[in-house]
Design a protein around this motif. Sequence first.
Motif, PDB file in Angstrom:
ATOM      1  N   MET A  26       0.827  -1.201   0.000  1.00  8.45           N
ATOM      2  CA  MET A  26       0.000   0.000   0.000  1.00  8.45           C
ATOM      3  C   MET A  26       0.864   1.255   0.000  1.00  8.45           C
ATOM      4  SD  MET A  26      -3.096  -0.903  -0.262  1.00  8.45           S
ATOM      5  CE  MET A  26      -3.868   0.670   0.123  1.00  8.45           C
ATOM      6  N   GLU A  27       1.966   1.223   0.761  1.00  5.39           N
ATOM      7  CA  GLU A  27       2.879   2.367   0.787  1.00  5.39           C
ATOM      8  C   GLU A  27       3.518   2.579  -0.583  1.00  5.39           C
ATOM      9  OE1 GLU A  27       5.654   1.599   3.845  1.00  5.39           O
ATOM     10  OE2 GLU A  27       4.218   1.861   5.493  1.00  5.39           O
ATOM     11  N   TYR A  28       3.904   1.477  -1.223  1.00  3.34           N
ATOM     12  CA  TYR A  28       4.504   1.593  -2.556  1.00  3.34           C
ATOM     13  C   TYR A  28       3.502   2.175  -3.549  1.00  3.34           C
ATOM     14  CZ  TYR A  28       6.644   0.204  -6.982  1.00  3.34           C
ATOM     15  OH  TYR A  28       7.178   0.219  -8.232  1.00  3.34           O
ATOM     16  N   PHE A  29       2.237   1.706  -3.465  1.00  2.00           N
ATOM     17  CA  PHE A  29       1.209   2.204  -4.376  1.00  2.00           C
ATOM     18  C   PHE A  29       0.939   3.688  -4.134  1.00  2.00           C
ATOM     19  CE2 PHE A  29      -3.232   3.022  -5.531  1.00  2.00           C
ATOM     20  CZ  PHE A  29      -3.216   2.612  -6.846  1.00  2.00           C
ATOM     21  N   LYS A  30       0.876   4.096  -2.864  1.00  2.00           N
ATOM     22  CA  LYS A  30       0.648   5.504  -2.554  1.00  2.00           C
ATOM     23  C   LYS A  30       1.801   6.370  -3.053  1.00  2.00           C
ATOM     24  CE  LYS A  30      -2.222   4.718   1.544  1.00  2.00           C
ATOM     25  NZ  LYS A  30      -2.294   4.859   3.031  1.00  2.00           N
ATOM     26  N   LYS A  31       2.996   5.836  -2.969  1.00  2.22           N
ATOM     27  CA  LYS A  31       4.178   6.594  -3.385  1.00  2.22           C
ATOM     28  C   LYS A  31       4.234   6.757  -4.900  1.00  2.22           C
ATOM     29  CE  LYS A  31       9.213   6.659  -2.885  1.00  2.22           C
ATOM     30  NZ  LYS A  31      10.392   5.922  -2.336  1.00  2.22           N
ATOM     31  N   HIS A  32       3.783   5.739  -5.628  1.00  2.00           N
ATOM     32  CA  HIS A  32       3.902   5.749  -7.092  1.00  2.00           C
ATOM     33  C   HIS A  32       2.535   5.745  -7.777  1.00  2.00           C
ATOM     34  CE1 HIS A  32       8.221   4.869  -6.764  1.00  2.00           C
ATOM     35  NE2 HIS A  32       7.903   3.950  -5.861  1.00  2.00           N
ATOM     36  N   TYR A  33       1.513   6.258  -7.107  1.00  2.00           N
ATOM     37  CA  TYR A  33       0.161   6.203  -7.670  1.00  2.00           C
ATOM     38  C   TYR A  33       0.049   6.931  -9.001  1.00  2.00           C
ATOM     39  CZ  TYR A  33      -0.805  11.077  -6.438  1.00  2.00           C
ATOM     40  OH  TYR A  33      -0.779  12.450  -6.377  1.00  2.00           O
ATOM     41  N   PHE A  34       0.858   8.000  -9.178  1.00  2.00           N
ATOM     42  CA  PHE A  34       0.766   8.778 -10.421  1.00  2.00           C
ATOM     43  C   PHE A  34       1.203   7.947 -11.621  1.00  2.00           C
ATOM     44  CE2 PHE A  34       0.044  12.652 -12.545  1.00  2.00           C
ATOM     45  CZ  PHE A  34       0.987  12.782 -13.541  1.00  2.00           C
TER      46      PHE A  34
END
Length: 317
Positions: free
Chosen positions: A21-29
């Motif tokens: 989830m942290e990885y997705f939030k960091k690279h959501y763009f």
Amino acid sequence: MQNSIQVNHRKLAAGRKSSLMEYFKKHYFLYLMLSPALILTLIFKYGPMYGAIIAFKDFSPIKGILGSEWVGLYNFEKFLSSPNFEVIFMNTLKLSFFGLILSFPVPILLALMLNQVRRAGVKKNIQLFLYAPNFISVVVVVGMLFIFLSPTGPINQLFSWITGEPVMFMSRPEYFRWIYILSDIWTGAGWASIIYVAALANVDPELHNAANLDGANLLQRIRHIDLPTIRPIMAIVFILAAGGIMSIGFEKAYLMQTATNLPTSEIIPTYVYKIGLQSGDYAYSAAVGLFNSIINVILLLTVNFTVKKLNEGEGLY
């Protein structure tokens, strides 16, 4: 003991989920940028796969896909037992196989030769000359072939001057494959060499300088420096090309067809078009197209496995 193991597993699963989830939030763009291509792929590539089930039905446009009667493998058996199967299948296989064998090395040779051109201006002009045919429409290319190879065309004028009579290139079955493959090389080889040119641009010049000091000639430098650099790309390109060996471009083959060259020009894509759209036998044509796709998948898996064995584990996947 068992309870502690279960607790540890839960903690690990929770940790992986939180890190994801942290990885997705960091690279959501980045995922947002990817989403349009993903949505289009799902809609236009995977969505139509639903219609492939008509290959197993006696499809009727009035009853629809779900309402049509299920016939199982009848359409496949009909194609495999048809008198045209062997001719159409072998025409497709020969055209694809010889096209792959003859056209695959040409972009590599062009890239190696371009890599030896040191003057940037001259190199750009040569690249422009090589890439330009790729942007010519297939219809225009076939029109050019008919004009140049016609009985009164410039090539036949030369043959008439040598042999005394013109050669009917576009109507003789034995010339169809050569014309198709050579014209494909002319239009596509330059554009296909781009990926190899880009890879060779990353070769460290110091390697060539060191090889020169050691007395290596041009062919030795190409063999021991340039070819190992592009070998992984060559493997991937070959796997993709071999995997699509049965997927010949329909447009060009259909446009080049004449009443007299059908013994070699009738291939699976043109047969599917004639049976499906011209004759309206949609279920049968879908079965033929699905059969063609299955052969492609088998070839892709086989070639990828073989290349990985021969290329120290480097393959498409």
